[in-house]
Every structure is written in C-alpha cells, then in structure tokens.
Design a protein around this motif. Structure first.
Motif, PDB file in Angstrom:
ATOM      1  N   ARG A   7      51.122  16.600  -9.586  1.00 15.14           N
ATOM      2  CA  ARG A   7      50.255  16.487 -10.760  1.00 15.14           C
ATOM      3  C   ARG A   7      51.054  16.921 -11.991  1.00 15.14           C
ATOM      4  N   ALA A   8      51.039  16.086 -13.012  1.00 12.29           N
ATOM      5  CA  ALA A   8      51.666  16.419 -14.292  1.00 12.29           C
ATOM      6  C   ALA A   8      50.630  16.265 -15.390  1.00 12.29           C
ATOM      7  N   GLU A   9      50.577  17.239 -16.274  1.00 13.75           N
ATOM      8  CA  GLU A   9      49.616  17.229 -17.373  1.00 13.75           C
ATOM      9  C   GLU A   9      50.357  17.420 -18.685  1.00 13.75           C
ATOM     10  N   ALA A  10      50.338  16.391 -19.531  1.00 21.99           N
ATOM     11  CA  ALA A  10      50.970  16.439 -20.858  1.00 21.99           C
ATOM     12  C   ALA A  10      52.411  16.934 -20.773  1.00 21.99           C
ATOM     13  N   LEU A  11      53.111  16.564 -19.718  1.00 23.02           N
ATOM     14  CA  LEU A  11      54.456  17.074 -19.465  1.00 23.02           C
ATOM     15  C   LEU A  11      55.446  16.453 -20.450  1.00 23.02           C
ATOM     16  N   SER A  12      56.165  17.296 -21.163  1.00 21.32           N
ATOM     17  CA  SER A  12      57.089  16.829 -22.196  1.00 21.32           C
ATOM     18  C   SER A  12      58.379  17.624 -22.147  1.00 21.32           C
ATOM     19  N   LYS A  13      59.474  16.954 -22.527  1.00 20.05           N
ATOM     20  CA  LYS A  13      60.760  17.627 -22.610  1.00 20.05           C
ATOM     21  C   LYS A  13      61.540  17.079 -23.798  1.00 20.05           C
ATOM     22  N   ARG A  14      62.005  17.993 -24.624  1.00 25.28           N
ATOM     23  CA  ARG A  14      62.811  17.628 -25.784  1.00 25.28           C
ATOM     24  C   ARG A  14      64.161  18.326 -25.689  1.00 25.28           C
ATOM     25  N   ILE A  22      57.599  12.373 -22.916  1.00 27.03           N
ATOM     26  CA  ILE A  22      56.533  12.622 -23.880  1.00 27.03           C
ATOM     27  C   ILE A  22      55.175  12.511 -23.200  1.00 27.03           C
ATOM     28  N   GLY A  23      54.488  13.633 -23.059  1.00 26.97           N
ATOM     29  CA  GLY A  23      53.089  13.653 -22.633  1.00 26.97           C
ATOM     30  C   GLY A  23      52.787  12.967 -21.320  1.00 26.97           C
ATOM     31  N   LEU A  24      53.623  13.180 -20.321  1.00 36.25           N
ATOM     32  CA  LEU A  24      53.405  12.517 -19.032  1.00 36.25           C
ATOM     33  C   LEU A  24      52.159  13.057 -18.339  1.00 36.25           C
ATOM     34  N   ALA A  25      51.244  12.166 -18.010  1.00 33.56           N
ATOM     35  CA  ALA A  25      50.069  12.491 -17.205  1.00 33.56           C
ATOM     36  C   ALA A  25      50.149  11.663 -15.927  1.00 33.56           C
ATOM     37  N   LEU A  26      50.207  12.336 -14.791  1.00 35.91           N
ATOM     38  CA  LEU A  26      50.466  11.634 -13.539  1.00 35.91           C
ATOM     39  C   LEU A  26      49.876  12.390 -12.377  1.00 35.91           C
ATOM     40  N   GLU A  27      49.278  11.668 -11.440  1.00 29.55           N
ATOM     41  CA  GLU A  27      48.858  12.235 -10.163  1.00 29.55           C
ATOM     42  C   GLU A  27      49.334  11.328  -9.043  1.00 29.55           C
ATOM     43  N   LYS A  44      63.306   9.044 -16.308  1.00 30.91           N
ATOM     44  CA  LYS A  44      63.062   9.174 -14.872  1.00 30.91           C
ATOM     45  C   LYS A  44      63.663  10.469 -14.314  1.00 30.91           C
ATOM     46  N   THR A  45      64.950  10.675 -14.568  1.00 33.02           N
ATOM     47  CA  THR A  45      65.605  11.869 -14.031  1.00 33.02           C
ATOM     48  C   THR A  45      65.063  13.137 -14.684  1.00 33.02           C
ATOM     49  N   THR A  46      64.729  13.072 -15.965  1.00 35.04           N
ATOM     50  CA  THR A  46      64.120  14.228 -16.632  1.00 35.04           C
ATOM     51  C   THR A  46      62.815  14.608 -15.941  1.00 35.04           C
ATOM     52  N   THR A  47      62.008  13.618 -15.591  1.00 38.75           N
ATOM     53  CA  THR A  47      60.752  13.881 -14.877  1.00 38.75           C
ATOM     54  C   THR A  47      61.018  14.614 -13.572  1.00 38.75           C
ATOM     55  N   ILE A  48      61.998  14.141 -12.818  1.00 43.13           N
ATOM     56  CA  ILE A  48      62.307  14.754 -11.529  1.00 43.13           C
ATOM     57  C   ILE A  48      62.830  16.173 -11.716  1.00 43.13           C
ATOM     58  N   ALA A  62      53.457  20.997 -14.590  1.00 42.28           N
ATOM     59  CA  ALA A  62      53.461  20.139 -13.408  1.00 42.28           C
ATOM     60  C   ALA A  62      53.250  20.996 -12.173  1.00 42.28           C
ATOM     61  N   GLU A  63      52.666  20.390 -11.142  1.00 42.40           N
ATOM     62  CA  GLU A  63      52.403  21.072  -9.883  1.00 42.40           C
ATOM     63  C   GLU A  63      52.860  20.213  -8.715  1.00 42.40           C
ATOM     64  N   ILE A  64      53.316  20.876  -7.657  1.00 42.44           N
ATOM     65  CA  ILE A  64      53.610  20.244  -6.370  1.00 42.44           C
ATOM     66  C   ILE A  64      52.671  20.869  -5.345  1.00 42.44           C
TER      67      ILE A  64
END
Length: 311
Positions: A7-14, A22-27, A44-48, A62-64
């Motif tokens: 689960r990702a909520e408004a996940l962002s990395k600068r 920017i603002g990843l929302a994912l389940e 993609k790699t930033t998300t991982i 984010a949660e695992i």
C-alpha cells in the motif's frame, strides 16, 4: 478486510529540484501479480527503493503487509525477496556458495525447489561467480529469491541479460509463484513479459502513475485495429462514427476504431467485403499510446480526449 501486500499513500520522492515520484497511490492485493511499466527515469526503481526502505520519501508513506516501509523495514523484509536489475555478487564464491549465503540471509529455503530451479535455469553451481556472464549472475539472484518462497517478490527488471529460453523459465516460475498464492511486483520494460504474467499493469510517466488496471480495462487507451479487403473499390469509411483513422491501399483498408463497432459494421453491410480481420490492442500499443515510439507521449492527449478520460 485483508491487509494488502503493498500500500502506498501519496508517496513522493524528490532529488534536489527533480521529482522522481509524485503522489503515488497504489494497492496490491495478496496473491496479485502487478506490473510497472515506464521508460528510464519514469520512477519505477525509485518506487521500489521506497518500498524496500532504501530511500526515504519526501512525502507520503508505504506499507508491506501492514508494516511501515521506513520504521518497520526489518519486519517487512522478512516476508519479501528482492531481485535488482544488476547483480552485485561475491566474485570469489561459487554459485552454490552464493545461493547458500543468500539463503541464510533470507532465513528460509525450500531445498527441493532450489534444486529444481538450478536445473530449470541451467545453472552450473560449481563455477566461481567471476566466471559467470551477466545473465548467469542474474539467474543466481532469481533462484535465490524464488527458492525462499517469500510472500512477496519485488522484481526490478529481473530478466536483464537472460536469453529467450531463460525468460521462459522465469515466466514459468512466476506462474508457479502465483499459483502458490505469492504476490509479485514486477518492474519491467519487456512488454510481452508483463502482458503474459500480470493481473494488472500500471503505467508511470514522469514520476506519476497515469494509468493502472487490467489489460481489459486499459484497452480504451488504444483503438481496435480492423483490416478490410474489398472485392471492388472500397467505400469512404473515414466519416463513420468511431473510426479515428482510415488508410486505403488499393482494395485494402486499415481502420482504427474507438468505442462501439456497430456503426462500422452497418457501413460495411451490403458492400463487397471479402475479408475482415480485427484485433485488440497489445500491451505494447497501449504503452505507446502514452509514450509514443521514442519515449515521449505525443498521442496521449488525443487518446484520452477521444475516450473522455481525464489527466
């Protein structure tokens, strides 16, 4: 309600002034196989890295399996295995020694399945890692991840360097993981691989998740291709409702249709149709609808405008 695998909520990395995500929302549900598509630099790699706790988010979380990826990373890692795109291994160890070490790190190994994977991926475990090719080193990482039978497989371009036969071995292994109830999060640029394996596909563009869904749900991003061969001069079909493109070549006409095909079928009724072939868009065509053949997205606005989807 069951806890999602990811689960990702408004996940962002600068990074400095550059937004990598920017603002990843994912389940991602338990037992689901989800693919992430996007060109280099899409995020993609930033998300991982954020999911693994290897980078700290600028914003969001984010949660695992309900474990926070930052504050509870150790607990989260007990339930996952990660395969990066580049294998950095110990050159003086043999393949067998490397698998043994990685198995100890993971904390659990299915020995019978490990041996099966070694045979499947045609790995000679007696050789030193320094003697392996890039593709063979990648096999070791894949075997190490799969032999642990983790609840979650996080795969970042996992088939980099593999030949076509080994890619088939990889696909078989992921299908087995799905059947065993494991969750798979797959970042890949090999469109056929994602299409063959994934329940859902997400498309990243410039750090934003611009689309996610099953292949069936994403067909609206591209047209239905229709090829018609006539026995005499073809009629003018360009003005038929739903036809977005019509290209005539002698007695053959190539059409792209969005929405209902009924108007086209009615227009063809009573004409000298000899052959009619239609097919749905492939994942590659869906991807190019967003990015274009050179990584840009020249057709994105037009495609979305034609379907009524918003940005």
């Amino acid at each position: 309600m069951s806890v999602p695998a990811i689960r990702a909520e408004a996940l962002s990395k600068r990074y400095g002034s550059a937004d990598a995500l920017i603002g990843l929302a994912l389940e991602v549900a338990v037992g689901e196989v989800v693919g992430f598509l996007g060109p280099n630099g899409a995020g993609k790699t930033t998300t991982i890295r954020l999911l693994l706790g290897l980078a700290r988010p600028t914003a969001g979380r984010a949660e695992i399996f309900g474990q926070d990826c930052q504050s509870q990373a150790v607990k989260a890692h007990r339930r996952l295995a990660y395969v990066p795109a580049e294998a950095s291994l110990w050159p003086s160890l043999t393949g067998a020694e490397t698998l043994h070490l990685l198995g100890r790190v993971q904390g659990k190994v299915d020995p019978a399945y490990r041996d099966e994977l070694v045979d499947r991926f045609a790995l000679d475990p007696s050789k030193k890692v320094r003697a392996y090719s890039k593709g063979t080193r990648q096999k070791i990482l894949l075997i190490a991840a799969l032999m642990a039978r983790p609840d979650l497989l996080v795969l970042d371009e996992p088939t980099s360097g593999l030949d076509p036969l080994m890619e088939q071995a990889f696909r078989r292994s992921i299908q087995e993981a799905r059947q065993a109830g494991q969750t798979v999060f797959l970042s890949s640029h090999i469109l056929s691989e994602v299409e063959a394996l994934c329940d859902r596909v997400g498309i990243l563009r410039e750090g934003r998740l611009v689309e996610i869904g099953t292949l069936a749900e994403m067909r609206h991003l591209s047209s239905l291709s229709v090829d018609v061969t006539f026995g005499s001069t073809p009629p003018d079909l360009a003005a038929v409702p739903g036809v977005t493109r019509a290209v005539a070549d002698g007695l053959h006409v190539h059409l792209e249709v969005q929405g209902l095909v009924g108007p086209l079928l009615r227009a063809l009724a009573g004409t000298s149709v000899r052959e009619l072939l239609s097919r749905e868009a492939s994942l590659e065509e869906l991807f190019l609808a967003h990015y274009g053949p050179d990584g840009a997205a020249p057709g994105l606005t037009a495609v979305r405008a034609g379907t009524g989807a918003g940005q």
